[in-house]
Scaffold this active site. Sequence first.
Site, PDB file in Angstrom:
ATOM      1  N   ASP A  21      68.993  51.832  98.202  1.00 49.11           N
ATOM      2  CA  ASP A  21      68.644  53.315  98.239  1.00 49.11           C
ATOM      3  C   ASP A  21      67.621  53.266  99.195  1.00 49.11           C
ATOM      4  O   ASP A  21      67.020  52.499  99.648  1.00 49.11           O
ATOM      5  CB  ASP A  21      67.732  53.458  96.864  1.00 49.11           C
TER       6      ASP A  21
ATOM      7  N   LYS B 268      72.683  60.686  94.246  1.00 51.09           N
ATOM      8  CA  LYS B 268      73.335  59.826  95.005  1.00 51.09           C
ATOM      9  C   LYS B 268      73.342  58.352  94.175  1.00 51.09           C
ATOM     10  O   LYS B 268      74.338  57.561  94.341  1.00 51.09           O
ATOM     11  CB  LYS B 268      72.235  59.511  96.301  1.00 51.09           C
ATOM     12  N   THR B 269      72.439  57.911  93.501  1.00 46.43           N
ATOM     13  CA  THR B 269      72.283  56.868  92.694  1.00 46.43           C
ATOM     14  C   THR B 269      73.554  56.910  91.711  1.00 46.43           C
ATOM     15  O   THR B 269      74.081  55.869  91.278  1.00 46.43           O
ATOM     16  CB  THR B 269      70.993  56.586  91.987  1.00 46.43           C
TER      17      THR B 269
ATOM     18  N   THR C 219      67.595  60.206 102.090  1.00 53.54           N
ATOM     19  CA  THR C 219      67.355  61.577 101.989  1.00 53.54           C
ATOM     20  C   THR C 219      67.141  61.877 103.412  1.00 53.54           C
ATOM     21  O   THR C 219      66.727  62.994 103.858  1.00 53.54           O
ATOM     22  CB  THR C 219      65.987  61.848 101.277  1.00 53.54           C
TER      23      THR C 219
ATOM     24  N   ARG D 196      68.713  66.734  88.343  1.00 57.28           N
ATOM     25  CA  ARG D 196      67.809  65.898  87.912  1.00 57.28           C
ATOM     26  C   ARG D 196      66.839  66.924  87.366  1.00 57.28           C
ATOM     27  O   ARG D 196      66.351  66.821  86.281  1.00 57.28           O
ATOM     28  CB  ARG D 196      67.134  65.152  88.987  1.00 57.28           C
TER      29      ARG D 196
HETATM   30  N1  LIG Z   1      77.118  65.536  89.496  1.00 62.75           N
HETATM   31  C1  LIG Z   1      76.504  65.369  88.463  1.00 62.75           C
HETATM   32  N2  LIG Z   1      76.726  65.789  87.319  1.00 62.75           N
HETATM   33  C2  LIG Z   1      76.053  65.247  86.084  1.00 62.75           C
HETATM   34  N3  LIG Z   1      74.766  64.905  86.255  1.00 62.75           N
HETATM   35  C3  LIG Z   1      74.259  64.342  87.422  1.00 62.75           C
HETATM   36  C4  LIG Z   1      75.125  64.691  88.475  1.00 62.75           C
HETATM   37  N4  LIG Z   1      74.313  64.254  89.666  1.00 62.75           N
HETATM   38  C5  LIG Z   1      73.208  63.899  89.121  1.00 62.75           C
HETATM   39  N5  LIG Z   1      73.156  64.112  87.747  1.00 62.75           N
HETATM   40  C6  LIG Z   1      72.223  63.783  86.814  1.00 62.75           C
HETATM   41  O1  LIG Z   1      70.886  63.921  87.647  1.00 62.75           O
HETATM   42  C7  LIG Z   1      69.988  62.761  87.516  1.00 62.75           C
HETATM   43  C8  LIG Z   1      69.564  62.527  88.968  1.00 62.75           C
HETATM   44  O2  LIG Z   1      70.564  61.782  89.702  1.00 62.75           O
HETATM   45  P1  LIG Z   1      70.544  60.584  90.787  1.00 62.75           P
HETATM   46  O3  LIG Z   1      69.484  59.953  90.150  1.00 62.75           O
HETATM   47  O4  LIG Z   1      71.852  60.222  90.821  1.00 62.75           O
HETATM   48  O5  LIG Z   1      69.909  61.286  92.093  1.00 62.75           O
HETATM   49  P2  LIG Z   1      69.715  60.714  93.651  1.00 62.75           P
HETATM   50  O6  LIG Z   1      70.311  61.633  94.488  1.00 62.75           O
HETATM   51  O7  LIG Z   1      69.979  59.198  93.626  1.00 62.75           O
HETATM   52  O8  LIG Z   1      68.180  60.854  93.630  1.00 62.75           O
HETATM   53  P3  LIG Z   1      67.075  59.999  94.251  1.00 62.75           P
HETATM   54  O9  LIG Z   1      67.291  60.297  95.770  1.00 62.75           O
HETATM   55  O10 LIG Z   1      65.736  60.644  94.048  1.00 62.75           O
HETATM   56  O11 LIG Z   1      67.233  58.623  93.712  1.00 62.75           O
HETATM   57  C9  LIG Z   1      70.797  61.566  86.900  1.00 62.75           C
HETATM   58  O12 LIG Z   1      70.212  61.108  85.754  1.00 62.75           O
HETATM   59  C10 LIG Z   1      72.188  62.257  86.527  1.00 62.75           C
HETATM   60  O13 LIG Z   1      72.258  62.362  84.916  1.00 62.75           O
END
Ligand SMILES: Nc1ncnc2c1ncn2[C@@H]1O[C@H](COP(=O)(O)OP(=O)(O)OP(=O)(O)O)[C@@H](O)[C@H]1O
Length: 373
Positions: free
Chosen positions: A122, A77-78, A171, A230
Site C-alpha cells: 500500500d 484498492k486494498t 493515491t 468507504r
Molecule cells: N467496489 C466495491 N464494492 C463494494 N464495496 C467496496 C468497493 N470498493 C470498496 N468497498 C468498500 O469500501 C471499503 C474501503 O475500500 P478499500 O479499503 O479497499 O479502499 P482503498 O482504496 O484501499 O483505500 P485506501 O487507499 O485508503 O487504503 C472496504 O471496506 C469495502 O467494504
Amino acid sequence: MNDDALSEAEEAAARLLSSAAGVDDRLVEGALRPQMLAEFVGQQVVREQLSLVLDAAKARGSVPDHILLSGPPGLGKTTLAMIVAHELNQPLRVTSGPAIQHAGDLAAVLSSLTEGEVLFVDEIHRVARPAEEMLYVAMEDFRVDVVVGKGPGATAIPLDLPPFTLVGATTRAGMLPGPLRDRFGFTGHLDFYAPEELEQVLRRSAELLGVELTPEAAVEISGRSRGTPRIANRLLRRVRDWAQVRGDGTLDLTAARAALEVYAVDARGLDRLDRSVLEALCRRFGGGPVGLSTLAVAVGEEPETVETVSEPFLVREGLLGRTPRGRIATPATWEHLGLAAPAGFAWAGAGTGGGTLTSRSGMHQDTLPDPEP
Ligand SMILES: Nc1ncnc2c1ncn2[C@@H]1O[C@H](COP(=O)(O)OP(=O)(O)OP(=O)(O)O)[C@@H](O)[C@H]1O
C-alpha cells in the site's frame, strides 16, 4: 414494571448490545469487503481488465503480471488486492511504503515469500529510495541482491525468489518513479463511483449487516458519500446507529437525514475538513491563489491529507481549482459557502482540472510544484 415496559427495556438493551457489537468499525469495514471480483461493484473497466489478467494467468498455470492500482482513498484498492489473492487462491502478504525504509526491510519481506504469493504494498509511492532499486530487480528478475559487509569489502549475494505477484496501491501515481511504474504489467485507475453504484454498495452492506435500508435512504446516503464506497459504508453505519438509538431500527429517509445532520455531512457530501478548506480559502485568503502547505496549516492538517483526501473530490465537484500558483476558489465555492465573491474576482478555469485567474494578482503563495494532471 409491566410486561410492555419490560419488553421495551429488553428491546432497548438488545439495541444497545447490537450497537456495542459494532463498536469496532474497522472490523465491520473488513466484513463488508467483497471477496470475489463478481461481488465488486462498479469500476467496470478495471474489473474486466483485471479479470482477463487473472483468468489468463490461471489458465497458463503461471503467476500474473505485477498490478498497480491507483486512485483516491477508499475506492477499493486494498479490497481489489485481497480479491486478487482470493481469486488466485494464494495467500496475501500485506505491507506498506512507509514501512519499507531500508533495503533490508524489503529483503526480509521478499525472501520470505512463497511461490505464487501475492505481495500487497500500500502507498507504494512512499517506499524509500534505497529499497526501490531492490524492488526493481525483484519485480523483473525475481532476485534480491543481499549485501554482506560494509565499505569496499561489501559483496552482494544474489538470492533467487520464487515467482510472486506484486500488487501496488497508490493515491499518487504521478509520484511513482518511471522505472517502477514501467515494471507493472497492468495498471488500473479507480475512479469515483456513480450514485447508482454506491446505492448498490449500500444495499449489499445493509444486507450483510442485517438491517433494513429503504430505497429513499440509499439514495440519500449515496448522494452524500463523495463517490466513495468507504464513506458510503461509514455513513450507513452512522445511520444505523441513529435508527437503533432514536428510531425504530429501520434505515429510512428520516433516519438518514437526521443522522447525517448530526455528523455534519452536508447535502453535497462535504465533511468538516472539506468545508474548513473552502472556508479558509475564501475567508482567510480571499479566494486564493494560496499554496497547499499554507492552506493545510490554516485548517490544521497535513498537506498530504488535504491533497489526497479532500482535494480530488473538491476539484471534481468544481469547488476548488488547482493552478501552478496555488489553490483558488471557483464561482461554485463562493456559492456553496453562501458568500459573495470579492469585487474583481474572475474565474477562467475549467470546472475540473483547475484554471487561471484573470484579474487578481497572486497572493499568499507557497513554492508549489505544478499540480498533478
Ligand atoms: N467496489 C466495491 N464494492 C463494494 N464495496 C467496496 C468497493 N470498493 C470498496 N468497498 C468498500 O469500501 C471499503 C474501503 O475500500 P478499500 O479499503 O479497499 O479502499 P482503498 O482504496 O484501499 O483505500 P485506501 O487507499 O485508503 O487504503 C472496504 O471496506 C469495502 O467494504
